[in-house]
Design a protein around this motif. Structure first.
Motif, short mmCIF file in Angstrom:
data_model
loop_
_atom_site.label_atom_id
_atom_site.label_comp_id
_atom_site.label_asym_id
_atom_site.label_seq_id
_atom_site.Cartn_x
_atom_site.Cartn_y
_atom_site.Cartn_z
N ASN A 193 -9.90 -3.53 -1.24
CA ASN A 193 -11.87 -2.52 -1.10
C ASN A 193 -12.48 -4.45 -0.67
OD1 ASN A 193 -12.37 0.23 -0.35
ND2 ASN A 193 -12.08 -0.04 -3.09
N LYS A 215 -6.22 0.55 -9.51
CA LYS A 215 -7.19 0.72 -9.58
C LYS A 215 -7.91 -1.04 -9.75
CE LYS A 215 -11.85 1.25 -11.82
NZ LYS A 215 -12.18 -0.59 -12.40
N PHE A 223 -1.86 -0.93 -4.09
CA PHE A 223 -3.01 0.11 -3.82
C PHE A 223 -2.20 1.57 -3.49
CE2 PHE A 223 -4.80 -0.37 0.83
CZ PHE A 223 -3.91 -1.69 1.36
N ALA A 260 -7.33 -1.71 -5.39
CA ALA A 260 -7.73 -1.01 -5.14
C ALA A 260 -8.97 -2.07 -4.71
CB ALA A 260 -8.47 0.71 -5.36
N ASP A 261 -9.47 -2.50 -5.81
CA ASP A 261 -10.80 -3.52 -5.92
C ASP A 261 -10.60 -3.92 -5.13
OD1 ASP A 261 -12.25 -1.41 -7.76
OD2 ASP A 261 -11.52 -2.37 -9.56
N GLN A 296 0.42 13.73 -5.80
CA GLN A 296 -0.46 13.59 -6.10
C GLN A 296 1.28 12.72 -6.72
OE1 GLN A 296 -3.01 12.68 -9.09
NE2 GLN A 296 -2.96 14.63 -9.37
N ASN A 323 -2.15 3.46 -13.54
CA ASN A 323 -3.96 3.48 -13.17
C ASN A 323 -4.27 2.60 -13.02
OD1 ASN A 323 -2.98 6.35 -12.09
ND2 ASN A 323 -3.18 7.37 -13.83
N SER A 347 -5.20 5.97 0.58
CA SER A 347 -6.96 6.58 0.19
C SER A 347 -7.58 6.33 -0.65
CB SER A 347 -6.50 7.29 0.22
OG SER A 347 -6.48 8.38 -1.33
N HIS A 348 -7.75 4.55 -1.42
CA HIS A 348 -8.54 4.72 -2.18
C HIS A 348 -9.39 3.59 -1.77
CE1 HIS A 348 -5.98 5.66 -6.28
NE2 HIS A 348 -6.21 6.74 -5.28
N CYS A 379 1.12 -1.22 0.01
CA CYS A 379 0.19 -0.32 0.11
C CYS A 379 0.68 1.60 0.18
CB CYS A 379 -0.88 0.15 1.60
SG CYS A 379 -1.89 1.27 1.70
#
Ligand code: TYM
Length: 360
Positions: A340, A333, A89, A336-337, A66, A329, A92-93, A49
């Motif tokens: 999450n 993504k 990931f 992060a998926d 960023q 990116n 903050s996502h 992370c």
């Protein structure tokens, strides 16, 4: 299964300490089989992370955050983290990190945080304006680890105390909320399994590279917050900068280079670095045979070359990755998926255990 989780703050550029103490270890975890007590291979899931929420606990500049977040992620990839084997990931996502941190804030005694050495050191520099976030920083870190039911956390030596705190928080949570019948009933009503919500993670700290010291003072840690850039080697420093920094680094007036002499912390540090950047593993004896009799003037170009040779391929890959922002990116993504999905599940369990109303 084992879950591995770790992270680096995207503040400024990553240095040799971050790389040798943490990221290089992650790559080994990802690539080597892990075994249980019976010698069987166990499946491992790796989560790495970029902890951008931690990066704002010290004063930060919004225009840099960023870029340093993407740059850190690109360095994970360049160092050898493989997105088909590990999830990469951005903290903050995954909103569950902030949310769990709040829940844990409410059950963690202030006294536990007041003992944290890193807080004391960083707070000293800030005086009156020290933020609440810096104080509760280790709770957010505990949340990072706990959300993934992580069993192993590969870090440098300076994180040992934070890992112990995480274990204390896990025990406290499980004692307070995960025992007895009311807990089982709440779980049954919510349709979630009634088991202790959190597991106690182990810190994984290498012997070698766990504490890379400053180039200008062998008794203090190499750190992003040292105002002098000459005190550290950044992973992205070009060869000339690396050679200059080594040329100017602190030495002593004793002949020969030796390990573990308490009066010669600089010699030990440079030998540790030299050993860690070898292309293949060498013993201390082999290294001492090569360089033990050298003068500092002879040893310095040898170690500078070894560092340059180790970092150059990583830098080449870094610029390739960084020049393809769409691909980067997309990796973040997908990371992060996946993150999450696991984190949301743990958060739901946590809220059930604490007795929150769960929306249907
Ligand atoms: P940070 O960004 O300060 O450091 C990232 C990692 O680098 C290691 N490290 C070092 N290792 C050896 N020698 C050094 N001189 C040196 N300096 C830094 C750190 O031990 C760390 O492993 N709180 C963490 C970030 C974090 C985290 C987490 C880690 C947030 N959530 C969850 C693990 C799991 C930190 O301060 O990182």
């Amino acid at each position: 299964p084992e879950r591995v989780l770790s992270g680096v703050q995207p503040t400024g550029s990553l240095h040799l300490g971050n790389y040798l103490g943490a990221i290089r270890q992650w790559v080994d975890f990802q690539n080597e089989d892990q075994f249980n007590d019976d010698g069987e291979v166990v499946p491992v899931e790796n989560f790495f992370c970029v902890v951008d929420l931690h990066a704002i606990t010290m004063p930060h500049d919004p225009k840099d955050l960023q870029e340093s977040t993407l740059s850190s992620a690109a360095l994970y990839l360049a160092a050898g983290i493989d997105p088909t084997k590990s999830k990469i990931f951005v903290q903050s996502h995954v909103p569950a990190h902030s949310e769990l941190a709040w829940l844990l804030n409410c059950i963690t005694p202030m006294g536990w945080l007041e003992r944290m050495i890193q807080f004391k050191e960083k707070a000293k520099k800030q005086g009156e304006s020290v933020g609440v976030g810096l104080f509760s920083y280790p709770i957010l870190m505990a949340a990072d680890i706990m959300l993934y039911q992580s069993t192993k956390v590969p870090v440098g030596e300076d994180q040992r105390q934070h890992l112990e705190l995480t274990r204390d928080i896990v025990r406290r949570f499980n004692d307070l909320f995960c025992k007895g019948n009311p807990y089982k009933k709440r779980c049954k009503a919510a349709g979630v399994p009634s088991r202790p919500v959190f597991v106690e993670p182990d810190a994984i700290i290498l012997k070698e590279g766990a504490r890379v010291m400053s180039l200008t003072d062998g008794s203090s840690k190499m750190s992003k917050s040292d105002p002098s850039d000459a005190s550290r080697i950044n992973v992205l420093d070009d060869p000339k900068t690396i050679r200059d920094k080594i040329k100017r680094c602190k030495t002593d007036a004793i002949p020969g280079i030796e390990w573990d002499n308490p009066d010669r912390p600089e010699a030990t540090n440079l030998l540790n670095i030299y050993s860690a950047v070898q292309p293949t593993k060498r013993t201390k004896e082999e290294i001492l045979k090569e360089v033990g009799e050298m003068t500092w003037g002879e040893f310095k170009p040898v170690i500078a070359d070894a560092i340059v040779n180790h970092l150059t391929p990583i830098q080449d890959r870094y610029y390739e990755v960084r020049n393809d922002p769409d691909a980067l990116n997309e990796i973040l993504k997908q990371g992060a998926d996946a993150a999450n999905e696991v984190a949301e599940r743990t958060l739901l369990n946590t809220k059930v255990a604490m007795g929150f109303n769960i929306p249907p």
